[in-house]
Structure formats: C-alpha cells, structure tokens
Design an enzyme around this catalytic site. Structure first.
Site, mmCIF file in Angstrom:
data_model
loop_
_atom_site.group_PDB
_atom_site.id
_atom_site.type_symbol
_atom_site.label_atom_id
_atom_site.label_comp_id
_atom_site.label_asym_id
_atom_site.label_seq_id
_atom_site.Cartn_x
_atom_site.Cartn_y
_atom_site.Cartn_z
ATOM 1 N N ASN A 117 -10.302 -0.382 -0.840
ATOM 2 C CA ASN A 117 -8.848 -0.257 -0.689
ATOM 3 C C ASN A 117 -8.173 -0.779 -1.959
ATOM 4 O OD1 ASN A 117 -6.156 -0.665 -0.078
ATOM 5 N ND2 ASN A 117 -6.533 -1.606 1.917
ATOM 6 N N HIS B 174 -3.717 6.915 2.735
ATOM 7 C CA HIS B 174 -4.055 5.669 2.033
ATOM 8 C C HIS B 174 -5.490 5.273 2.391
ATOM 9 C CE1 HIS B 174 -4.328 1.633 0.741
ATOM 10 N NE2 HIS B 174 -4.045 1.080 1.907
ATOM 11 N N CYS C 104 0.797 -1.242 0.000
ATOM 12 C CA CYS C 104 0.000 0.000 0.000
ATOM 13 C C CYS C 104 0.828 1.289 0.000
ATOM 14 C CB CYS C 104 -0.989 -0.021 1.153
ATOM 15 S SG CYS C 104 -2.062 -1.467 1.085
#
Ligand code: COA
Length: 315
Positions: free
Chosen positions: A272, A242, A108
C-alpha cells in the site's frame, strides 16, 4: 479536463515477505493470504522528492509538455522529511516548474482529491495544464517492530498531467471524520510554554474498522457516481481501486459482481503506497497499452481521516 501523460517511480530496494520474517515474527503464509502482498519497494538511500521528480518528468515527457507549460502543480503527500517547505516546492525545484504548487495531505484518496481541485481550476478557466504528483513513504511512518502495520506498506510516486478536455465526467469526495482509526503522532519542538507531555507515536491502525470502511465506502461511492452519471457497472472498462489490500479490492469486486479483468492490481509487489497507489497503477496500465480512447475508468480510494473519493474518467 483529461489525462495526457502518466509517470511513476519506485525505490530500488524490494523487500519480500521472507525478508521481513528474518527480523519480525511474521511469514509469507500469514501476509499473502490476508493482504495479497508478496513484496514491496522500500525507501533506503533515496529521497522521496527525487522519486516524485522522476515520476513528474516521466508524466511530462509522456504528455509531450515542458515544465514551463504547467500552470498548477498539486502534490499529494502524507509524510516526508521536510516540515516546510511543502514537498511540492521541493519537487518543483528539481523538475524546473515555476508555477504555484499546492500540497495536499488527504492520505490514500489524495489522487482523487487532487483531481477534484484540478477540475475546479479548469472549470474556473484559470489553467491549461495541471501536474499532479502523489509521492509517499509510508514505510517511514510505521514501527518496523509492529508486524500488524509495517508489512502492509510500500513507497513510491505516481504522476499525471491533465489538460483541458472532456475526460473527467464526475468526481465526488467524502469524509466521515474518525481520526482514531489510522493515525501517527509527531512531537513538535519544545518551547518554554508547552507543559503537556508529547511523544512521537508510529502509525496506529484499527485494521478491522478500516477494512470495513474501505469496502462499504468504495461500493457506495462507485454505485453513487454511476447512478449520478446514468451509467451501469457494465459501462465501466476498468476499476482503478486504491491498492491497500487484495482482500479489500476483492471484497469490493465480488460484492459488485464485476469480472477480475476489469480490476487491475499491482498490490502483490508494491504493498500500500497511500495516495501514490492509484497513479502508479494508472501509469503501469497506461504503459502496458491497456487503455484505448473512450474507455471508462473509475478511480476509488479510501483511507485515513476517514476519507474517500471516487472519479469517473473517459480515456
Ligand atoms: N504476521 C503474523 N501475525 C500477525 C501479523 C503479521 N504480519 N499481523 C498481525 N498478526 C497477528 C495478530 O497479532 C493477531 O494475533 P493474536 O490473535 O494472537 O492476537 C492475529 O494475527 C490476528 O490479527 P488481526 O489484526 O485481528 O488480523 P486481521 O485478520 O484483522 O488482519 C489486517 C489484519 C491488517 C491484514 C486487516 O485488518 C486489514 O487488511 N485491514 C485493512 C488495513 C488497510 O488496508 N489499511 C490501509 C487502508 S488505506
């Protein structure tokens, strides 16, 4: 270095929480309050490299550059259908890039890891323009029978073009190696010599530990980069976090005590998308005209590894 162009691309198919509850023991009432997600874009008949190429072309066009102007291409990706060549090579061939490409697999925080690498190339005087593409299909990593993971993710690609300049003020990467917190295992081709048992295992995650890591690490990273730069939270115009989970983003925001308008979010209809989440959010905000010259942006991302990164950038 500074950003002069952004782009993004999403799969056509949107899957709502209600769509998921048609085949999974879950519901919008469970997913939305715990994650902030209502729907996500999911790869179906597209290929990830095509999304990456579209995001790259949009960023190049936004920057007013041609593929041959790019001196280095950094591609952030965790999983795609090719084991080799790297996804960067495949996207390069579609976009018409001829420069070297380097693939990074930093989960990520990949966009921030790519910025750190790009910054080193700029500082070494080796490049004039760098393209970063983060292209991810985490929905191909989870088991779609596992309601604790598959509801969280969405696919997509985000891109940014960097050129020489005084935009990036600071960047800091961190790692607290704990590979048992988020992992996926892929069995390799058998050989006559391998005798250990090998099976593919879809994405496994200790959600609570990851949640804790994400909130505490992001707060530490943000406070650390501000202190090192002689700035305060009030000096920052936007916190580009994020987009893992709205509760994580809100946990960071409320503990820092920053108003919601400084925390742009798109998790609601994206889920996500791993390293693609920061550059997709960046592109969406950029195309809405949110940023003005001199705005200070902090990027903070965290994920598998466990790894994290933070960057301070002036628009
Ligand atoms: N729908 C319905 N029920 C679900 C469910 C779903 N999609 N997923 C899990 N559950 C159930 C569990 O089976 C469990 O049931 P049980 O009590 O009968 O055993 C219950 O809900 C609680 O599960 P738990 O995993 O403890 O929930 P949680 O409150 O920790 O929330 C997450 C789970 C994943 C939302 C949360 O841990 C989280 O956000 N973690 C961070 C994940 C993340 O963002 N990772 C990526 C970082 S880059």
């Amino acid at each position: 270095m500074k950003i002069i162009g952004t782009g993004s691309a999403l799969p056509r198919k949107e899957v709502t929480n209600d769509d998921l509850s048609a085949f999974l023991d879950t519901s919008d009432e469970w997913i939305f309050p715990r994650t902030g997600i209502r729907s996500r874009h999911v790869i179906s008949d597209e290929r990830l490299e095509d999304l990456g190429a579209v995001a790259a072309q949009k960023a190049l066009s936004d920057a007013g550059l041609k593929p041959e102007d790019i001196d280095l291409f950094l591609c952030s990706n965790v999983v795609n259908e090719y084991m080799t060549p790297g996804l960067g090579c495949i996207i390069s061939s579609k976009v018409g890039l001829t420069c070297p490409s380097i693939d990074i697999n930093c989960a990520c925080p990949g966009f921030i890891y790519a910025m750190d690498i790009a910054d080193s190339y700029f500082q070494a005087g080796k490049v004039e323009n760098v393209l970063v593409v983060c292209a991810e299909e985490p929905t191909r990593m989870t088991s779609w029978q596992d309601r604790s993971t598959c509801v969280l993710f969405g696919d997509g690609a985000g891109a940014a073009v960097f050129t020489r300049g005084d935009g990036l003020k600071a960047v800091k990467l961190n790692a607290e190696p704990a590979p048992d917190k988020i992992w996926q295992y892929r069995a390799l081709e058998p050989t006559p010599y391998v005798t250990k048992a090998e099976t593919s295992v879809p994405l496994q995650m200790n959600g609570r530990d990851v949640f804790r890591f994400a909130v505490t690490t992001s707060i530490r990273d943000i406070n650390g980069i501000l202190a090192a730069s002689g700035l305060t939270l009030e000096d920052v115009d936007y916190f580009m976090i994020h987009q893992a989970n709205m509760r994580i983003v809100e946990g960071i925001r409320t503990r820092l005590g920053v108003p919601a308008e400084k925390f742009p979010c798109n998790i609601q209809d994206h889920g996500n998308s791993s390293s693609a989440s920061c550059p997709i959010l960046l592109d969406e905000c950029n195309r809405k005209g949110m940023f003005k010259k001199g705005d200070k942006l902090i990027f903070s991302a965290f994920g598998a590894g466990l790894m994290s990164g933070v960057a301070l950038l002036e628009w």
